[in-house]
Design a protein around this motif. Structure first.
Motif, PDB file in Angstrom:
ATOM      1  N   VAL A   1       0.822  -1.201   0.000  1.00 60.09           N
ATOM      2  CA  VAL A   1       0.000   0.000   0.000  1.00 60.09           C
ATOM      3  C   VAL A   1       0.863   1.261   0.000  1.00 60.09           C
ATOM      4  N   LEU A   2       1.692   1.421   1.023  1.00 58.20           N
ATOM      5  CA  LEU A   2       2.464   2.653   1.148  1.00 58.20           C
ATOM      6  C   LEU A   2       3.430   2.844  -0.012  1.00 58.20           C
ATOM      7  N   GLU A   3       4.053   1.759  -0.438  1.00 54.05           N
ATOM      8  CA  GLU A   3       5.021   1.862  -1.524  1.00 54.05           C
ATOM      9  C   GLU A   3       4.348   2.310  -2.818  1.00 54.05           C
ATOM     10  N   THR A   4       3.137   1.819  -3.069  1.00 54.88           N
ATOM     11  CA  THR A   4       2.419   2.194  -4.278  1.00 54.88           C
ATOM     12  C   THR A   4       1.890   3.622  -4.196  1.00 54.88           C
ATOM     13  N   LEU A   5       1.389   4.008  -3.020  1.00 56.66           N
ATOM     14  CA  LEU A   5       0.859   5.359  -2.873  1.00 56.66           C
ATOM     15  C   LEU A   5       1.941   6.418  -3.035  1.00 56.66           C
ATOM     16  N   LYS A   6       3.198   6.039  -2.789  1.00 58.58           N
ATOM     17  CA  LYS A   6       4.284   7.002  -2.907  1.00 58.58           C
ATOM     18  C   LYS A   6       4.528   7.460  -4.341  1.00 58.58           C
ATOM     19  N   ASP A   7       3.970   6.727  -5.335  1.00 60.03           N
ATOM     20  CA  ASP A   7       4.192   7.170  -6.709  1.00 60.03           C
ATOM     21  C   ASP A   7       3.382   8.419  -7.065  1.00 60.03           C
ATOM     22  N   SER A   8       2.429   8.805  -6.187  1.00 57.70           N
ATOM     23  CA  SER A   8       1.652  10.048  -6.321  1.00 57.70           C
ATOM     24  C   SER A   8       0.723  10.072  -7.534  1.00 57.70           C
ATOM     25  N   SER A   9       0.528   8.936  -8.193  1.00 59.03           N
ATOM     26  CA  SER A   9      -0.354   8.928  -9.363  1.00 59.03           C
ATOM     27  C   SER A   9      -1.806   9.177  -8.966  1.00 59.03           C
ATOM     28  N   ALA A  10      -2.211   8.688  -7.787  1.00 56.97           N
ATOM     29  CA  ALA A  10      -3.579   8.945  -7.331  1.00 56.97           C
ATOM     30  C   ALA A  10      -3.789  10.432  -7.077  1.00 56.97           C
ATOM     31  N   LEU A  11      -2.762  11.109  -6.588  1.00 62.12           N
ATOM     32  CA  LEU A  11      -2.873  12.554  -6.359  1.00 62.12           C
ATOM     33  C   LEU A  11      -3.025  13.319  -7.664  1.00 62.12           C
ATOM     34  N   VAL A  12      -2.300  12.887  -8.700  1.00 60.26           N
ATOM     35  CA  VAL A  12      -2.410  13.552 -10.006  1.00 60.26           C
ATOM     36  C   VAL A  12      -3.812  13.360 -10.580  1.00 60.26           C
ATOM     37  N   THR A  13      -4.336  12.145 -10.486  1.00 57.56           N
ATOM     38  CA  THR A  13      -5.696  11.884 -10.973  1.00 57.56           C
ATOM     39  C   THR A  13      -6.704  12.764 -10.247  1.00 57.56           C
ATOM     40  N   ALA A  14      -6.593  12.838  -8.928  1.00 58.12           N
ATOM     41  CA  ALA A  14      -7.521  13.655  -8.139  1.00 58.12           C
ATOM     42  C   ALA A  14      -7.369  15.129  -8.477  1.00 58.12           C
ATOM     43  N   ALA A  15      -6.142  15.596  -8.672  1.00 56.90           N
ATOM     44  CA  ALA A  15      -5.918  17.014  -8.988  1.00 56.90           C
ATOM     45  C   ALA A  15      -6.522  17.377 -10.340  1.00 56.90           C
ATOM     46  N   LEU A  16      -6.355  16.512 -11.332  1.00 55.02           N
ATOM     47  CA  LEU A  16      -6.936  16.780 -12.650  1.00 55.02           C
ATOM     48  C   LEU A  16      -8.458  16.807 -12.576  1.00 55.02           C
ATOM     49  N   LEU A  17      -9.034  15.913 -11.780  1.00 56.50           N
ATOM     50  CA  LEU A  17     -10.486  15.906 -11.604  1.00 56.50           C
ATOM     51  C   LEU A  17     -10.964  17.184 -10.932  1.00 56.50           C
ATOM     52  N   ALA A  18     -10.252  17.606  -9.899  1.00 53.80           N
ATOM     53  CA  ALA A  18     -10.656  18.813  -9.180  1.00 53.80           C
ATOM     54  C   ALA A  18     -10.604  20.038 -10.071  1.00 53.80           C
ATOM     55  N   ILE A  19      -9.648  20.090 -10.964  1.00 57.65           N
ATOM     56  CA  ILE A  19      -9.526  21.220 -11.884  1.00 57.65           C
ATOM     57  C   ILE A  19     -10.619  21.171 -12.948  1.00 57.65           C
ATOM     58  N   ALA A  20     -10.995  19.965 -13.374  1.00 57.03           N
ATOM     59  CA  ALA A  20     -11.956  19.822 -14.476  1.00 57.03           C
ATOM     60  C   ALA A  20     -13.404  19.927 -14.025  1.00 57.03           C
ATOM     61  N   LEU A  21     -13.714  19.496 -12.798  1.00 57.35           N
ATOM     62  CA  LEU A  21     -15.108  19.464 -12.337  1.00 57.35           C
ATOM     63  C   LEU A  21     -15.574  20.842 -11.869  1.00 57.35           C
ATOM     64  N   PRO A  22     -16.875  21.119 -11.968  1.00 60.72           N
ATOM     65  CA  PRO A  22     -17.406  22.368 -11.407  1.00 60.72           C
ATOM     66  C   PRO A  22     -17.156  22.434  -9.900  1.00 60.72           C
ATOM     67  N   PRO A  23     -16.981  23.630  -9.350  1.00 64.61           N
ATOM     68  CA  PRO A  23     -16.585  23.756  -7.938  1.00 64.61           C
ATOM     69  C   PRO A  23     -17.738  23.699  -6.940  1.00 64.61           C
ATOM     70  N   PHE A  24     -18.989  23.627  -7.394  1.00 61.89           N
ATOM     71  CA  PHE A  24     -20.113  23.656  -6.466  1.00 61.89           C
ATOM     72  C   PHE A  24     -20.999  22.421  -6.567  1.00 61.89           C
ATOM     73  N   LEU A  25     -20.411  21.265  -6.885  1.00 63.65           N
ATOM     74  CA  LEU A  25     -21.168  20.018  -6.889  1.00 63.65           C
ATOM     75  C   LEU A  25     -21.396  19.545  -5.465  1.00 63.65           C
ATOM     76  N   PRO A  26     -22.414  18.727  -5.214  1.00 64.89           N
ATOM     77  CA  PRO A  26     -22.565  18.114  -3.889  1.00 64.89           C
ATOM     78  C   PRO A  26     -21.370  17.219  -3.563  1.00 64.89           C
ATOM     79  N   TRP A  27     -21.069  17.085  -2.292  1.00 61.64           N
ATOM     80  CA  TRP A  27     -19.866  16.361  -1.873  1.00 61.64           C
ATOM     81  C   TRP A  27     -19.826  14.923  -2.375  1.00 61.64           C
ATOM     82  N   TRP A  28     -20.999  14.282  -2.425  1.00 66.13           N
ATOM     83  CA  TRP A  28     -21.001  12.874  -2.819  1.00 66.13           C
ATOM     84  C   TRP A  28     -20.652  12.684  -4.294  1.00 66.13           C
ATOM     85  N   MET A  29     -20.831  13.707  -5.112  1.00 68.11           N
ATOM     86  CA  MET A  29     -20.408  13.601  -6.508  1.00 68.11           C
ATOM     87  C   MET A  29     -18.887  13.585  -6.624  1.00 68.11           C
TER      88      MET A  29
END
Length: 346
Positions: free
Chosen positions: A65-93
């Motif tokens: 787990v920790l060794e894989t998470l260190k590659d930061s690829s999940a962070l890049v995916t989340a960052a791209l999503l946050a930039i692309a998605l509208p900023p006022f969606l409900p939290w569950w979206m």
């Protein structure tokens, strides 16, 4: 991959991913400045979701787990999503988007390096198809049209759907959507008088696009990406806009295509995903041109004003074929091996 000889590159996957995060920072901070802290709250929520879901899947698969998470690829995916998605969606979206990106866009295929499609764009497309109203009307109005939401106001909207907050005064349609809906109804001179376009191209949006362009330039300088895909994406869309969108009274002008949506961040950060894009030089060029053409086709004649996600996903299908038919000539051979069907005779 290209043929030998190879040169050793000391930049490993975690380093590459962290440089991508650093390159996203100018555009992300510009988004927060012009559009408020909705982007900040959604970013934190998506980062947390992506990391937790990836850790859970890795534990189930009995992978480190920790060794894989260190590659930061999940962070890049989340960052791209946050930039692309509208900023006022409900939290569950946001939770849904982060979970889908990691589960169905990445881990379902075996993890980083095995996914045939861009994980962030899979989640974006799913939300756009499933919740078109929320995805079209939850965009924040830029500084100048509204006071950007502070972190408390953004949190109340996202987590509580607070009825005391006048969301209509903070959110609205994008410049691309506005121009597309008015083209053919009003003359271009009248459309450009709308407050959302400001004095330049699209109030606030053009500065965000240019900030992401600066980040893309950093990736080029670090040789994390090459120029082929970004330039060809912009070129493909530009040629289509000049051929079919030359009349601003009926079509979105070319400069609004460039700076009024997600074209720049898509060209430099999404289309250049090294896993789901071709690896040959000629393949990258055709891949980028295909994305640019599809972006214009969907924007001009489709139902979605910003089509980067669908264009990238459709061209992801073609990446293996493009790699096969655009193989370069290897050392010792007279011509490149570009046959579609290989027959081995014993």
């Amino acid at each position: 991959m290209k043929s030998s000889p190879y040169s050793r590159d000391g930049m490993k996957t975690p380093t590459v991913m962290r440089w991508v995060l650093a390159a996203l920072l100018p555009g992300y901070l510009t988004q927060i400045y012009f559009f408020g802290w909705g982007y900040g709250v959604s970013m934190l929520l998506l980062l947390l979701t992506a990391v937790l879901v990836e850790a859970g899947v890795l534990a189930i698969r009995k992978r480190p787990v920790l060794e894989t998470l260190k590659d930061s690829s999940a962070l890049v995916t989340a960052a791209l999503l946050a930039i692309a998605l509208p900023p006022f969606l409900p939290w569950w979206m946001y939770v849904m988007a982060g979970s889908v990106a990691v589960l169905f866009g990445k881990q379902l295929y075996g993890g980083l390096g095995f996914n045939p499609f861009n994980p962030a764009m899979i989640a974006y497309a799913l939300l756009l198809v499933s919740y078109p109203v929320a995805m079209s009307t939850s965009w924040a109005l830029p500084l100048g049209l509204a006071e950007p939401a502070d972190i408390l106001t953004a949190s109340r909207i996202i987590f509580l759907g607070d009825p005391l907050v006048q969301l209509d005064a903070l959110s609205g349609a994008t410049p691309l959507d506005t121009y597309k809906s008015l083209a053919g109804v009003e003359l271009s001179d009248g459309i450009w008088q709308k407050p959302i376009f400001g004095e330049h191209v699209a109030l606030g949006w053009e500065w965000v696009a240019m900030a992401f362009g600066v980040g893309g330039g950093l990736l080029l300088l670090k040789r994390i990406i090459t120029w082929h895909i970004p330039v060809c994406v912009i070129l493909g869309l530009s040629v289509m806009a000049m051929l079919f969108g030359w009349d601003p009274d009926r079509s979105v002008p070319i400069h609004l295509h460039w700076l009024g949506g997600s074209l720049i961040v898509g060209a430099f950060f999404i289309a250049t995903d090294p896993v789901s894009a071709p690896t040959t030089t000629l393949g990258k060029c055709w891949f980028g041109i295909g994305i640019g053409v599809l972006v214009y086709v969907i924007r001009a004649w489709g139902n979605y004003p910003d089509a980067v996600a669908f264009a990238v996903l459709l061209m992801n299908f073609t990446a293996p074929l493009l790699d096969q038919i655009t193989q370069p000539k290897t050392f010792g051979h007279q011509k490149p091996n570009r046959t579609l069907i290989k027959v081995q005779v014993k």
